[in-house]
Design a protein around this motif. Sequence first.
Motif, short mmCIF file in Angstrom:
data_model
loop_
_atom_site.label_atom_id
_atom_site.label_comp_id
_atom_site.label_asym_id
_atom_site.label_seq_id
_atom_site.Cartn_x
_atom_site.Cartn_y
_atom_site.Cartn_z
N ARG A 40 40.67 77.87 129.40
CA ARG A 40 39.78 78.88 128.58
C ARG A 40 39.98 80.40 129.03
O ARG A 40 40.42 80.76 130.08
N THR A 41 39.66 81.26 128.11
CA THR A 41 39.78 82.66 128.45
C THR A 41 38.52 83.24 128.02
O THR A 41 37.82 82.96 126.95
N PRO A 42 37.97 84.22 128.87
CA PRO A 42 36.57 84.91 128.42
C PRO A 42 36.89 85.77 127.43
O PRO A 42 38.00 86.16 127.04
N VAL A 43 35.85 86.36 126.66
CA VAL A 43 35.99 87.30 125.56
C VAL A 43 36.19 88.41 125.98
O VAL A 43 37.21 89.15 125.59
N ARG A 44 35.68 89.04 127.21
CA ARG A 44 35.83 90.30 127.88
C ARG A 44 36.63 90.15 128.76
O ARG A 44 36.93 89.21 129.58
N PRO A 45 37.55 91.19 129.28
CA PRO A 45 38.50 91.15 130.51
C PRO A 45 37.51 90.96 131.81
O PRO A 45 36.51 91.53 131.77
N ALA A 97 29.31 78.95 141.00
CA ALA A 97 30.61 79.32 140.14
C ALA A 97 30.18 78.93 138.62
O ALA A 97 30.82 79.54 137.72
N ALA A 98 29.36 78.02 138.50
CA ALA A 98 28.79 77.46 137.15
C ALA A 98 28.11 78.42 136.60
O ALA A 98 28.42 78.91 135.39
N LEU A 99 27.44 79.39 137.25
CA LEU A 99 26.58 80.46 136.78
C LEU A 99 27.47 81.52 136.21
O LEU A 99 27.39 82.35 135.02
N LEU A 100 28.32 81.80 137.03
CA LEU A 100 29.47 82.97 136.71
C LEU A 100 30.07 82.63 135.56
O LEU A 100 30.35 83.46 134.91
N LEU A 101 30.86 81.33 135.47
CA LEU A 101 31.53 80.86 134.26
C LEU A 101 30.60 81.06 132.93
O LEU A 101 30.91 81.62 132.17
N ALA A 102 29.26 80.64 133.12
CA ALA A 102 28.55 80.72 131.82
C ALA A 102 28.36 82.26 131.37
O ALA A 102 28.45 82.68 130.34
N TYR A 103 28.20 83.24 132.37
CA TYR A 103 28.09 84.71 132.20
C TYR A 103 29.64 85.17 131.62
O TYR A 103 29.32 85.86 130.54
N ILE A 104 30.59 84.89 132.24
CA ILE A 104 31.78 85.63 131.59
C ILE A 104 32.24 84.94 130.31
O ILE A 104 32.82 85.61 129.36
N MET A 136 21.75 82.52 122.38
CA MET A 136 22.39 81.82 123.52
C MET A 136 23.03 80.48 122.95
O MET A 136 22.61 79.95 122.00
N THR A 137 24.30 80.48 123.37
CA THR A 137 24.98 79.35 122.88
C THR A 137 24.70 77.82 123.61
O THR A 137 23.77 78.25 124.63
N THR A 147 20.38 90.97 135.09
CA THR A 147 19.40 89.81 136.02
C THR A 147 18.83 88.93 135.06
O THR A 147 18.72 87.86 135.47
N SER A 148 18.10 89.63 134.02
CA SER A 148 17.44 88.78 133.33
C SER A 148 18.54 87.70 132.43
O SER A 148 18.29 86.66 132.23
N LYS A 149 19.63 88.00 132.18
CA LYS A 149 20.68 87.25 131.52
C LYS A 149 21.03 86.12 132.48
O LYS A 149 21.37 84.86 132.01
N LEU A 150 21.23 86.42 133.75
CA LEU A 150 21.73 85.45 134.77
C LEU A 150 20.57 84.68 135.03
O LEU A 150 20.80 83.20 134.87
N ILE A 151 19.36 84.84 134.80
CA ILE A 151 18.01 84.03 135.07
C ILE A 151 18.00 82.91 133.71
O ILE A 151 17.74 81.79 133.93
N GLU A 152 18.16 83.54 132.63
CA GLU A 152 18.20 82.72 131.58
C GLU A 152 19.35 81.56 131.50
O GLU A 152 19.25 80.64 130.99
N LEU A 153 20.57 82.10 131.89
CA LEU A 153 21.86 81.36 131.86
C LEU A 153 21.52 80.10 132.77
O LEU A 153 21.90 78.86 132.68
#
Length: 355
Positions: free
Chosen positions: A217-222, A345-352, A1-2, A282-288
């Motif tokens: 800012r630009t996400p890594v993946r589209p 919004a913050a959680l989705l930003l962290a994910y993308i 994780m960053t 789901t696990s990644k969203l929880i950790e983020l």
Amino acid sequence: MTETLKPDLNRAYILEVLRTLLAIPSPSGYCHDIMSRVSEEAARLGFSLETTPKGNGILTIPGTGSAGDPAKGTIGLTAHVDTLGAMVRAVKPDGKIRFTPIGGYAMQTVEGEYCLIHTRDGRKYEGTVLSTKPSVHVYPDARDWKREEANMEIRIDEPVKSKEDTEKLGIAVGDFISWDPRTRMLDNGWIKSRHLDDKASVAALFGLLEWLARADRTPVRPVKIIFSTYEEVGHGSSHIPPDIMEMIAVDMGAIGDDLSATERDVSICAKDSTGPYDYEMTSKLIELAKREGIPYAVDIYPHYGSDASAALHGGSNIRAALVGPGVHASHGMERTHADAIVGTAALLLAYILES
């Protein structure tokens, strides 16, 4: 994780977008006005919106492609602009309207509600939803009268006394009916309104877009954001672009019974009526959420389905997850808090930004 992202999301902007969206009638199948507004706002932020044949909007954010696993493909985020509502089923002999529901709600949640009848030629008429036995001073069984479709009607605020009078107004079978949202945004962050399901999530996505544009800012993946128009009737995002390999449905989190989420939390749904969501996502969203310090809750929704569910049922070979702001009294007089919308919004930003 960053390291922790902690984006400076524009809370005032998010709430203003929400206020605007809530004021636009958009029962499922009657979303042209709200989609025009969504397209205009996307363009103002520098993004373009592609419209699908059935009226969904797709906004594409190119990825940098500089890191990550390209085999993971595009991330899809979907939220729906359509809401509960009704349609004229018949004009009754006394000029009142019998209606048929759009979406799944209990009839008692709309009794006494103000509404608009939208004619096919663009006219709008106000009305009120009532039981066919609306007064305890007149009907001895008014309190016990079952609130079901056959026992409900709409009183039109026009001088009508017959079916012919109503038809002369241009009102006809098949006309859409929208509920008054009754929006209140309080200074302490509480927001109560109809249709927070799912306009609160749409506002969260615009908060994400505004931050990406402002921070350059630009996400890594589209990333493809889908604004769907038929979620409340089950097929909003049933067909999605084939390059999407992961989809997050951004939709309200339910509150009550044995559920953990509150109106200030981001809800992460592990399983709904269609089965479990993807374990890794789901696990990644929880950790983020933990890393970003975002208040969250993981819950199970046995009476719930999402646009991610619709995509899976439509045959999409995707991994899927579900998150959104906690909303109390869903499909009724709903309430959430600004913290939950901003947190989403913050959680989705962290994910993308990390995928």
